[in-house]
Motif scaffolding. Structure first.
Motif, PDB file in Angstrom:
ATOM      1  N   PRO A 294       8.290   1.809  -4.084  1.00 33.09           N
ATOM      2  CA  PRO A 294       6.875   2.198  -3.993  1.00 33.09           C
ATOM      3  C   PRO A 294       5.959   0.982  -4.144  1.00 33.09           C
ATOM      4  N   PRO A 295       4.679   1.122  -3.783  1.00 31.88           N
ATOM      5  CA  PRO A 295       3.763  -0.019  -3.836  1.00 31.88           C
ATOM      6  C   PRO A 295       3.652  -0.612  -5.232  1.00 31.88           C
ATOM      7  N   GLY A 296       3.705  -1.942  -5.291  1.00 29.93           N
ATOM      8  CA  GLY A 296       3.560  -2.651  -6.563  1.00 29.93           C
ATOM      9  C   GLY A 296       4.839  -2.789  -7.350  1.00 29.93           C
ATOM     10  N   VAL A 297       5.903  -2.095  -6.940  1.00 30.74           N
ATOM     11  CA  VAL A 297       7.171  -2.145  -7.683  1.00 30.74           C
ATOM     12  C   VAL A 297       8.142  -3.081  -6.958  1.00 30.74           C
TER      13      VAL A 297
ATOM     14  N   GLU B 233       0.800  -1.233   0.000  1.00 36.40           N
ATOM     15  CA  GLU B 233       0.000   0.000   0.000  1.00 36.40           C
ATOM     16  C   GLU B 233       0.829   1.278   0.000  1.00 36.40           C
ATOM     17  N   GLU B 234       2.060   1.194   0.512  1.00 38.50           N
ATOM     18  CA  GLU B 234       2.910   2.393   0.562  1.00 38.50           C
ATOM     19  C   GLU B 234       4.368   1.960   0.467  1.00 38.50           C
ATOM     20  N   ASN B 235       5.278   2.928   0.341  1.00 35.31           N
ATOM     21  CA  ASN B 235       6.700   2.596   0.218  1.00 35.31           C
ATOM     22  C   ASN B 235       7.136   1.669   1.351  1.00 35.31           C
TER      23      ASN B 235
ATOM     24  N   LEU C 204      15.332  -1.712  -8.662  1.00 35.33           N
ATOM     25  CA  LEU C 204      13.878  -1.541  -8.725  1.00 35.33           C
ATOM     26  C   LEU C 204      13.369  -1.977 -10.098  1.00 35.33           C
ATOM     27  N   GLY C 205      12.153  -2.487 -10.110  1.00 35.24           N
ATOM     28  CA  GLY C 205      11.524  -2.842 -11.387  1.00 35.24           C
ATOM     29  C   GLY C 205      11.375  -4.339 -11.544  1.00 35.24           C
ATOM     30  N   ASP C 206      10.643  -4.711 -12.606  1.00 38.57           N
ATOM     31  CA  ASP C 206      10.451  -6.137 -12.869  1.00 38.57           C
ATOM     32  C   ASP C 206      11.791  -6.792 -13.180  1.00 38.57           C
TER      33      ASP C 206
ATOM     34  N   GLU D 191      14.256   1.252  -0.649  1.00 41.00           N
ATOM     35  CA  GLU D 191      12.836   1.536  -0.473  1.00 41.00           C
ATOM     36  C   GLU D 191      12.168   1.544  -1.842  1.00 41.00           C
TER      37      GLU D 191
END
Lengths: 204, 199
Positions: free
Chosen positions: A131-134, A99-101, A196-198, A129
């Motif tokens: 973000p949500p979903g990442v 939901e959040e970082n 970060l990232g897929d 850190e």
């Protein structure tokens, strides 16, 4: 001369009261030893989510998955080679905030004998850190004696300073004695920075 | 007789819950962003933000902020000027454009900016590495023209901050995120919440 008959409690009543008092004292004494002392706080124990390598474990604020487990005697981080007298256990894992970082800053290894290794000395957790979903791909590296490998479990959580009341992922790393022998002769492993990232798609 | 005492039990339970709830007020509630000032994109929003100085005294700053736009970011400030921002799978980078109107003597460092998407997920801007790019810490002051620090001292080498200026803050989100509103704050409990008119 005969006085009035005594009207005090009967002997049986007195004995009964004494037995009840002794029983209560014994129960109180037993409870005293059984209940948590001032330092213990069992209600604050972390909520452990157990799983294995590849399992996505829900930590409420994020999902954590251990992707791979490596081992070697030599790792390279920030341009410096670190040689362990035991073995470096290097675990790659992915965090996906909900939901959040969020990030993971608590990491700990424990073996079957109850020995624990935390983020002290040269041990390190490299995470960022996100973000949500990442997804963020992180690495934890810790040096342990070779005999600890077959029973090692990794614990990961949100905050290094505080795991009370929080969810903690506990992952059985599934290592064996054969792994310990293989790790001892493995080449130097260069620790990657968090990403970060897929994850990149593997070539089929 | 004993049954009458059962009636007292609910009262005792309520008292226990209330006594425990005081900890929420002391430890949790003051840290939450619950004092919300809401506005809309393109409209100037007047804020009165409380903060605590080094002596623990409460201070207040008044400013006006306008959410100009939220657009996909195409470049990031590198060491030698703007650099193109290469896309990274699974992510999107947004440029939040804000206009400030504030007295140059008001300290404004340490602001936080986030995007709340239509799924109510909140992505906060942080300094991070994304692919080959380094995204900077969010700043609510123009580069090289920062206002005073919180102890009142000036930032060496910086020019005075103009009374009106624009800033761009980069925020990383999930690639599927659809921005719904922008949040801006310094210390809890005050927060400004600016809705996007395109929603």
């Amino acid at each position: 001369m005969t006085g009035p008959a005594r009207s005090g409690p009967a002997l049986g009543h007195v004995l009964g009261t004494a037995v009840v008092c002794l029983a209560l004292l014994a129960a109180g004494s037993w409870l005293q030893g059984w209940l948590p002392d001032d330092d213990a706080d069992p209600a604050a124990e972390p909520h452990v989510r157990a799983g294995g390598v590849g399992d996505a474990l829900d930590l409420r604020t994020a999902t954590v998955t251990v992707d791979e487990v490596r081992g070697t005697r030599r790792v390279e981080q920030y341009g410096t080679e670190l040689v362990s007298p035991g073995l470096w256990v290097v675990v790659g894992y992915t965090v996906v905030p909900t939901e959040e970082n969020a990030t993971v800053t608590f990491a700990e290894l424990e073996d079957g004998r109850g020995r624990t290794w935390g983020l002290v000395g040269r041990n390190a957790n490299s995470c960022a850190e996100s973000p949500p979903g990442v997804p963020v791909r992180c690495t934890v590296l810790m040096e342990v004696p070779a005999d600890a490998l077959p029973t090692l479990r990794l614990r990961l959580a949100r905050l290094s300073r505080e795991t009370r009341f929080d969810a903690v992922a506990e992952v059985d790393l599934g290592l064996t004695r054969d792994d310990a022998e293989g790790f001892a002769t493995a080449p130097t492993y260069s620790v990657p920075a968090p990403e970060l990232g897929d994850p990149p798609e593997e070539d089929s | 007789m004993s049954r009458r005492w059962l009636l007292v039990l609910p009262v005792a339970l309520v008292l226990v819950v209330l006594a425990t709830a005081s900890r929420l007020q002391v430890f949790w509630w003051p840290e939450q962003l619950h004092d919300v000032t809401t506005g809309r994109q393109g409209e100037a929003l007047e804020l009165s933000d409380r903060w605590e100085d080094a002596d623990g005294d409460e201070r207040r700053r008044d400013l006006t902020v306008t959410l100009l736009d939220v657009v996909p970011a195409t470049q990031v400030e590198g060491f030698s000027g703007p650099e193109p921002l290469e896309p990274v799978a699974g992510t999107a980078v947004w440029e939040v454009r804000l206009r400030f109107e504030v007295d140059p003597d008001v300290p404004l460092s340490g602001c936080l900016v986030s995007i709340v998407d239509t799924d109510e997920r909140e992505a906060t801007a942080v300094s991070t590495r994304l692919g080959e790019a380094s995204l900077p810490q969010p700043a609510c002051e123009p580069a090289g023209r920062a206002g005073p620090r919180y102890d009142g001292s000036a930032v060496e080498g910086d020019l005075p901050r103009p009374p009106t200026y624009d800033v761009a803050v980069l925020v990383v989100t999930d690639e599927d995120a659809v921005p719904d509103r922008v949040r801006l704050w310094w210390e809890a409990p005050d927060v400004a919440e600016l809705s996007l008119t395109s929603r």
